[in-house]
Design a protein around this motif. Structure first.
Motif, PDB file in Angstrom:
ATOM      1  N   ALA A   3       0.872  -1.191   0.000  1.00  0.00           N
ATOM      2  CA  ALA A   3       0.000   0.000   0.000  1.00  0.00           C
ATOM      3  C   ALA A   3       0.899   1.227   0.000  1.00  0.00           C
ATOM      4  CB  ALA A   3      -0.909   0.000   1.224  1.00  0.00           C
ATOM      5  N   PHE A   4       0.280   2.369  -0.248  1.00  0.00           N
ATOM      6  CA  PHE A   4       1.003   3.655  -0.282  1.00  0.00           C
ATOM      7  C   PHE A   4       2.199   3.560  -1.227  1.00  0.00           C
ATOM      8  CE2 PHE A   4      -0.724   3.057   4.122  1.00  0.00           C
ATOM      9  CZ  PHE A   4      -1.889   3.756   3.880  1.00  0.00           C
ATOM     10  N   LYS A  19       4.309   0.383   2.324  1.00  0.00           N
ATOM     11  CA  LYS A  19       3.864  -0.581   3.338  1.00  0.00           C
ATOM     12  C   LYS A  19       3.757  -1.937   2.653  1.00  0.00           C
ATOM     13  CE  LYS A  19      -0.217  -1.264   6.308  1.00  0.00           C
ATOM     14  NZ  LYS A  19       0.120  -1.184   7.712  1.00  0.00           N
ATOM     15  N   LYS A  77      -9.139  -3.994   1.390  1.00  0.00           N
ATOM     16  CA  LYS A  77      -7.729  -3.703   1.677  1.00  0.00           C
ATOM     17  C   LYS A  77      -7.523  -2.516   2.610  1.00  0.00           C
ATOM     18  CE  LYS A  77      -3.485  -3.075  -0.947  1.00  0.00           C
ATOM     19  NZ  LYS A  77      -2.977  -2.934  -2.319  1.00  0.00           N
ATOM     20  N   ASP A  78      -8.537  -1.698   2.834  1.00  0.00           N
ATOM     21  CA  ASP A  78      -8.397  -0.622   3.824  1.00  0.00           C
ATOM     22  C   ASP A  78      -8.075  -1.195   5.204  1.00  0.00           C
ATOM     23  OD1 ASP A  78      -8.530   1.636   2.299  1.00  0.00           O
ATOM     24  OD2 ASP A  78     -10.637   2.086   2.717  1.00  0.00           O
ATOM     25  N   ARG A  90      -4.397  -1.168   4.842  1.00  0.00           N
ATOM     26  CA  ARG A  90      -3.879   0.208   4.771  1.00  0.00           C
ATOM     27  C   ARG A  90      -3.972   0.905   6.114  1.00  0.00           C
ATOM     28  NH1 ARG A  90      -7.529   0.475   0.215  1.00  0.00           N
ATOM     29  NH2 ARG A  90      -6.432   0.233  -1.775  1.00  0.00           N
ATOM     30  N   GLN A  91      -5.092   0.681   6.827  1.00  0.00           N
ATOM     31  CA  GLN A  91      -5.357   1.434   8.068  1.00  0.00           C
ATOM     32  C   GLN A  91      -5.077   0.620   9.333  1.00  0.00           C
ATOM     33  OE1 GLN A  91      -9.461   2.638   7.517  1.00  0.00           O
ATOM     34  NE2 GLN A  91      -9.008   3.774   5.635  1.00  0.00           N
TER      35      GLN A  91
END
Ligand code: UDP
Length: 240
Positions: free
Chosen positions: A34-35, A39, A216-217, A220-221
């Protein structure tokens, strides 16, 4: 169909040649990023579940007349697909505000858009996939005018089908990313098809009643329960 040479390895998938030059095997890994790759981790079973989910969604879209690269799921992690030349834009379709749209325009996550929004991002890891306009896509030759028109129209058809399908299993389809590719059709002419994958890695999927994020959040989070959330989607789709 057996795997031959590795053609390409991406963040979540590997493409292998097959004995048929028109087809490749798309292999789903457990790796997640991610990002823009900052990550990284592996998510247990993700490749298996995304292969199941994406195969079924591509089949459903095929049934409603959307041309796709998908041929068949071969096993847990592999699917046979037509080899395409990928159009270098990611197309994002949004039904509600989330992610980069919320951030860029200062909008509230979850707000309903009064019609679906279609956005284009230029595929470039080095540049962090910048948002571009239809005019950029045409001017820089990433797709022709008629192709862009077809892509936008197809996105709306895909969206109608997916919104209805996910509503039927109590999931709100917030937004998602599609990719398109070119193949030679039966008459040797180039034709566009929907390619890549559609899975909880590439969609925002919220439980209709609780709003729980099933995508997928969670990665991510750092929300935890990622494997369970992906399994929940597959279970509602009657794939597990
Ligand atoms: N998306 C994706 N790949 C990308 C960028 C976005 O699959 O490289 C998906 C993402 O999962 C979400 C939708 O496209 O469902 C919109 O993503 P957004 O622009 O909000 O970016 P994010 O903030 O998630 O990076």
């Amino acid at each position: 169909m057996e795997k031959r040479a590795k053609l390409y390895e991406g963040k979540a998938k590997i493409l292998y040649a097959t004995k048929d030059p028109r087809m490749v095997i798309q292999h789903f890994k457990d790796d997640a990023t991610a990002f823009n790759g900052e990550k990284k981790d592996t998510i247990r079973d993700k490749g298996v579940v995304n292969n199941l989910i994406s195969s079924r969604l591509m089949e459903i879209l095929g049934v409603v007349g959307i041309p796709t690269h998908f041929v068949e799921r071969l096993n847990d992690r592999d699917q046979l697909v037509f080899k395409v030349q990928i159009v270098p834009v990611e197309v994002v379709i949004r039904n509600r505000v989330a992610g980069s749209l919320a951030k860029r325009l200062g909008l509230k996550e979850g707000d309903q858009l009064h019609r679906p929004l279609v956005e284009f991002y230029y595929k470039s890891d080095a540049l962090g996939d910048p948002l571009v306009t239809v005019d950029h896509v045409e001017l820089f030759g990433w797709a022709e005018h008629e192709e862009i028109e077809w892509i936008v129209e197809t996105c709306h058809r895909v969206n109608d089908a997916l919104l209805a399908y996910f509503a039927g299993i109590d999931i709100d389809l917030i937004d998602y990313k599609l990719e398109f590719g070119r193949i030679a059709d039966d008459h040797g002419e180039e034709a566009l098809v929907l390619a890549d994958e559609i899975s909880p890695d590439t969609c925002r999927l919220w439980d209709r009643k609780t709003g729980k994020k099933l995508d997928k959040d969670r990665f991510r989070q750092d929300l935890g329960g990622i494997t369970e959330a992906y399994h929940e989607v597959a279970t509602r789709m009657k794939l597990m």
